[in-house]
Motif scaffolding. Structure first.
Motif, PDB file in Angstrom:
ATOM      1  N   PRO A 112      15.920  -5.591  14.049  1.00  0.00           N
ATOM      2  CA  PRO A 112      14.669  -5.830  14.891  1.00  0.00           C
ATOM      3  C   PRO A 112      15.256  -5.791  16.578  1.00  0.00           C
ATOM      4  CG  PRO A 112      15.466  -8.136  14.180  1.00  0.00           C
ATOM      5  CD  PRO A 112      16.251  -7.062  13.174  1.00  0.00           C
ATOM      6  N   VAL A 113      16.395  -6.053  16.793  1.00  0.00           N
ATOM      7  CA  VAL A 113      16.957  -6.231  18.115  1.00  0.00           C
ATOM      8  C   VAL A 113      17.736  -5.099  18.814  1.00  0.00           C
ATOM      9  CG1 VAL A 113      17.995  -7.583  19.936  1.00  0.00           C
ATOM     10  CG2 VAL A 113      16.566  -8.764  18.040  1.00  0.00           C
ATOM     11  N   PHE A 114      18.746  -4.446  17.910  1.00  0.00           N
ATOM     12  CA  PHE A 114      19.881  -3.724  18.392  1.00  0.00           C
ATOM     13  C   PHE A 114      19.419  -2.161  18.136  1.00  0.00           C
ATOM     14  CE2 PHE A 114      21.544  -7.815  18.279  1.00  0.00           C
ATOM     15  CZ  PHE A 114      22.049  -8.135  19.913  1.00  0.00           C
ATOM     16  N   GLU A 115      19.836  -1.766  16.855  1.00  0.00           N
ATOM     17  CA  GLU A 115      19.760  -0.545  16.681  1.00  0.00           C
ATOM     18  C   GLU A 115      18.217   0.011  16.324  1.00  0.00           C
ATOM     19  OE1 GLU A 115      22.267   0.831  13.273  1.00  0.00           O
ATOM     20  OE2 GLU A 115      24.010   0.152  14.303  1.00  0.00           O
ATOM     21  N   ARG A 116      17.417  -0.818  15.676  1.00  0.00           N
ATOM     22  CA  ARG A 116      16.062  -0.553  15.483  1.00  0.00           C
ATOM     23  C   ARG A 116      16.042   1.001  14.898  1.00  0.00           C
ATOM     24  NH1 ARG A 116      12.251  -4.020  17.170  1.00  0.00           N
ATOM     25  NH2 ARG A 116      10.659  -2.353  16.809  1.00  0.00           N
ATOM     26  N   LYS A 117      16.854   1.176  13.677  1.00  0.00           N
ATOM     27  CA  LYS A 117      17.073   2.340  13.001  1.00  0.00           C
ATOM     28  C   LYS A 117      16.000   2.347  11.715  1.00  0.00           C
ATOM     29  CE  LYS A 117      20.052   5.517  10.344  1.00  0.00           C
ATOM     30  NZ  LYS A 117      21.321   5.522   9.790  1.00  0.00           N
ATOM     31  N   ASN A 118      15.265   3.414  11.842  1.00  0.00           N
ATOM     32  CA  ASN A 118      14.207   3.469  10.424  1.00  0.00           C
ATOM     33  C   ASN A 118      14.875   3.252   9.289  1.00  0.00           C
ATOM     34  OD1 ASN A 118      12.007   4.455   8.753  1.00  0.00           O
ATOM     35  ND2 ASN A 118      10.769   4.711  10.619  1.00  0.00           N
ATOM     36  N   THR A 119      14.138   2.698   8.399  1.00  0.00           N
ATOM     37  CA  THR A 119      14.857   2.498   7.065  1.00  0.00           C
ATOM     38  C   THR A 119      14.499   3.726   6.254  1.00  0.00           C
ATOM     39  OG1 THR A 119      12.944   1.465   6.009  1.00  0.00           O
ATOM     40  CG2 THR A 119      14.683   0.121   6.984  1.00  0.00           C
ATOM     41  N   GLY A 120      13.760   4.633   6.654  1.00  0.00           N
ATOM     42  CA  GLY A 120      13.344   5.953   5.971  1.00  0.00           C
ATOM     43  C   GLY A 120      12.783   5.766   4.640  1.00  0.00           C
ATOM     44  N   ASP A 121      12.135   4.581   4.431  1.00  0.00           N
ATOM     45  CA  ASP A 121      11.266   4.659   3.316  1.00  0.00           C
ATOM     46  C   ASP A 121      10.056   3.434   3.074  1.00  0.00           C
ATOM     47  OD1 ASP A 121      12.951   2.348   2.675  1.00  0.00           O
ATOM     48  OD2 ASP A 121      14.381   3.506   1.407  1.00  0.00           O
ATOM     49  N   ASN A 122      10.161   2.960   4.575  1.00  0.00           N
ATOM     50  CA  ASN A 122       9.307   1.716   4.716  1.00  0.00           C
ATOM     51  C   ASN A 122       9.860   0.585   3.779  1.00  0.00           C
ATOM     52  OD1 ASN A 122       6.850   1.652   6.276  1.00  0.00           O
ATOM     53  ND2 ASN A 122       5.838   0.719   4.583  1.00  0.00           N
ATOM     54  N   SER A 123      11.038   0.515   3.177  1.00  0.00           N
ATOM     55  CA  SER A 123      11.385  -0.911   2.753  1.00  0.00           C
ATOM     56  C   SER A 123      12.242  -1.476   3.648  1.00  0.00           C
ATOM     57  CB  SER A 123      12.135  -0.517   1.459  1.00  0.00           C
ATOM     58  OG  SER A 123      13.443  -0.006   1.901  1.00  0.00           O
ATOM     59  N   PRO A 124      12.327  -2.828   3.457  1.00  0.00           N
ATOM     60  CA  PRO A 124      11.979  -3.856   2.447  1.00  0.00           C
ATOM     61  C   PRO A 124      10.534  -4.180   2.323  1.00  0.00           C
ATOM     62  CG  PRO A 124      13.199  -5.139   3.917  1.00  0.00           C
ATOM     63  CD  PRO A 124      13.099  -3.450   4.580  1.00  0.00           C
ATOM     64  N   ALA A 125       9.949  -4.696   1.008  1.00  0.00           N
ATOM     65  CA  ALA A 125       8.661  -5.241   1.075  1.00  0.00           C
ATOM     66  C   ALA A 125       8.816  -6.834   1.489  1.00  0.00           C
ATOM     67  CB  ALA A 125       8.048  -5.254  -0.122  1.00  0.00           C
ATOM     68  N   ASN A 126       7.824  -7.327   1.955  1.00  0.00           N
ATOM     69  CA  ASN A 126       7.927  -8.908   1.900  1.00  0.00           C
ATOM     70  C   ASN A 126       7.313  -9.514   0.553  1.00  0.00           C
ATOM     71  OD1 ASN A 126       8.640  -8.905   4.627  1.00  0.00           O
ATOM     72  ND2 ASN A 126       6.617  -8.740   5.237  1.00  0.00           N
ATOM     73  N   ILE A 127       7.877 -10.382  -0.286  1.00  0.00           N
ATOM     74  CA  ILE A 127       7.546 -10.852  -1.343  1.00  0.00           C
ATOM     75  C   ILE A 127       7.497 -12.393  -1.078  1.00  0.00           C
ATOM     76  CG2 ILE A 127       8.310  -8.851  -2.544  1.00  0.00           C
ATOM     77  CD1 ILE A 127      10.440 -10.821  -3.609  1.00  0.00           C
ATOM     78  N   THR A 128       6.335 -12.809  -1.845  1.00  0.00           N
ATOM     79  CA  THR A 128       5.991 -14.329  -2.069  1.00  0.00           C
ATOM     80  C   THR A 128       5.708 -14.463  -3.454  1.00  0.00           C
ATOM     81  OG1 THR A 128       5.229 -14.282   0.247  1.00  0.00           O
ATOM     82  CG2 THR A 128       4.682 -16.194  -1.300  1.00  0.00           C
ATOM     83  N   VAL A 129       6.269 -15.416  -4.158  1.00  0.00           N
ATOM     84  CA  VAL A 129       6.229 -15.939  -5.408  1.00  0.00           C
ATOM     85  C   VAL A 129       5.580 -17.228  -5.559  1.00  0.00           C
ATOM     86  CG1 VAL A 129       7.192 -16.246  -7.822  1.00  0.00           C
ATOM     87  CG2 VAL A 129       8.070 -14.466  -6.142  1.00  0.00           C
ATOM     88  N   LEU A 130       4.181 -17.397  -6.168  1.00  0.00           N
ATOM     89  CA  LEU A 130       3.576 -18.514  -6.318  1.00  0.00           C
ATOM     90  C   LEU A 130       3.243 -18.806  -7.631  1.00  0.00           C
ATOM     91  CD1 LEU A 130       1.015 -17.210  -3.728  1.00  0.00           C
ATOM     92  CD2 LEU A 130       2.606 -18.784  -3.100  1.00  0.00           C
ATOM     93  N   PRO A 131       3.534 -20.154  -7.805  1.00  0.00           N
ATOM     94  CA  PRO A 131       3.398 -20.320  -9.411  1.00  0.00           C
ATOM     95  C   PRO A 131       1.901 -20.615  -9.806  1.00  0.00           C
ATOM     96  CG  PRO A 131       3.711 -22.681  -7.904  1.00  0.00           C
ATOM     97  CD  PRO A 131       3.851 -21.296  -7.064  1.00  0.00           C
ATOM     98  N   SER A 132       1.597 -20.007 -11.006  1.00  0.00           N
ATOM     99  CA  SER A 132       0.005 -19.749 -11.523  1.00  0.00           C
ATOM    100  C   SER A 132       0.187 -20.493 -12.832  1.00  0.00           C
ATOM    101  CB  SER A 132       0.137 -18.444 -11.728  1.00  0.00           C
ATOM    102  OG  SER A 132      -1.351 -18.093 -12.409  1.00  0.00           O
ATOM    103  N   ARG A 133      -1.058 -20.862 -13.086  1.00  0.00           N
ATOM    104  CA  ARG A 133      -1.199 -21.782 -14.472  1.00  0.00           C
ATOM    105  C   ARG A 133      -1.957 -20.688 -15.337  1.00  0.00           C
ATOM    106  NH1 ARG A 133      -3.548 -27.700 -13.160  1.00  0.00           N
ATOM    107  NH2 ARG A 133      -1.461 -28.549 -12.264  1.00  0.00           N
ATOM    108  N   GLU A 134      -2.286 -19.225 -14.695  1.00  0.00           N
ATOM    109  CA  GLU A 134      -2.868 -18.208 -15.740  1.00  0.00           C
ATOM    110  C   GLU A 134      -1.936 -17.791 -16.683  1.00  0.00           C
ATOM    111  OE1 GLU A 134      -6.211 -17.666 -15.321  1.00  0.00           O
ATOM    112  OE2 GLU A 134      -6.126 -19.273 -13.525  1.00  0.00           O
ATOM    113  N   LYS A 135      -2.342 -17.170 -17.746  1.00  0.00           N
ATOM    114  CA  LYS A 135      -1.346 -16.436 -18.784  1.00  0.00           C
ATOM    115  C   LYS A 135      -0.854 -15.151 -18.306  1.00  0.00           C
ATOM    116  CE  LYS A 135      -4.119 -18.649 -22.505  1.00  0.00           C
ATOM    117  NZ  LYS A 135      -4.888 -18.648 -23.843  1.00  0.00           N
TER     118      LYS A 135
END
Length: 282
Positions: A112-135
């Motif tokens: 984010p600060v120095f090279e700011r080189k494009n990853t070339g594939d839009n990764s990484p994704a931001n992931i959030t894991v939430l507990p669920s009571r569903e099946k």
């Protein structure tokens, strides 16, 4: 219940295409209603173009916006669901394949600060894991571009701050940045929790259908007040003046420390790019 990693990648890829090319139905209906009620000629013209853009994107499976953003995945994870492998790697693989195959713009830089080189594939994704009571495993994705993200903010108000102070903080943010965020806006507000958690609450608010008010009557009333005051600014569609500065305001709140009052103001453009699916397994 075990889910094959390849099936998960394929499911995420479908979600990404759906989110990038299809405007959420509740937002699309709100745009049409805003056009009917708009009093500004320029505002009506802009809203007509936004509606036409959404129709073309849906029909031709083209991106709603050239900024195909960064990817958020929310995994609502039930007990007993097993996916062999690393979830971050699986999510990133889905992003890489989709953005290359669909020729979506790559927008992510690795430093984010120095090279700011494009990853070339839009990764990484931001992931959030939430507990669920569903099946079954429910997965939500949201695509957000830089224009509206640059207009968003986290503020630490005094614990003695009033409802009016919160309203003024939101109005100040919209006055300063609303015209730069491709209005009409969808505004998500987080109140409470902590400095880091309140930003998540503001994004969670954006995921709620815009025809669903906060279940707490006090916060539902606050949503309506803020929406009315934002539209009274008459920034209008694309900042060209008019009634439809915002389509909706949603608030999510949580308990906070007695000595703090965090708020997050998450401005999103009209192109609220969101998709959701449910995956089973064997």
């Amino acid at each position: 219940m075990r889910i094959n990693p390849k099936d998960l990648v394929d499911g995420l890829k479908k979600l990404l295409v759906e989110a990038n090319t299809g405007l959420r139905s509740d937002v699309f209906e709100a745009l049409k209603k805003a056009k009917e009620e708009e009093t500004s000629e320029n505002g009506q013209k802009v809203l007509s173009m936004l509606i036409e853009n959404a129709e073309i994107a849906q029909k031709e499976k083209k991106p709603l916006c050239q900024d195909t953003g960064y990817v958020d995945f929310y995994f609502h994870w039930p007990e007993g669901v097993d996916v062999p492998g690393d979830l971050q790697e699986i999510a990133d693989e889905a992003v890489k394949q989709t953005y290359r195959e669909e020729s979506y713009r790559f927008s992510i830089v690795d430093d984010p600060v120095f090279e700011r080189k494009n990853t070339g594939d839009n990764s990484p994704a931001n992931i959030t894991v939430l507990p669920s009571r569903e099946k079954e495993l429910k997965i939500t994705t949201m695509i957000k571009g830089a224009g509206s993200d640059n207009a968003s903010a986290v503020l630490m108000l005094k614990p003695s701050s009033s409802e009016q102070d919160i309203i003024e903080a939101v109005l100040s943010q919209v006055k300063d940045f609303g015209a730069k965020s491709c209005p009409p806006l969808v505004v998500g507000i987080g109140i409470g929790a902590s400095f880091d958690r309140v930003a998540y609450l503001s994004k969670k608010a954006l995921l709620r259908p815009i025809d669903e008010a906060n279940p707490d009557k006090k916060y539902a009333q606050l949503e309506r007040k803020i929406l009315e005051k934002i539209n009274a600014l008459r920034i209008g569609p694309s900042g060209l003046g008019g009634k439809a500065t915002a389509l909706n305001v949603s608030i999510e709140h949580a308990p906070c420390h007695m000595a703090t009052l965090p708020i997050a103001i998450n401005l999103n453009c009209y192109a609220l790019r969101y998709a959701q699916t449910v995956l089973g397994g064997s």
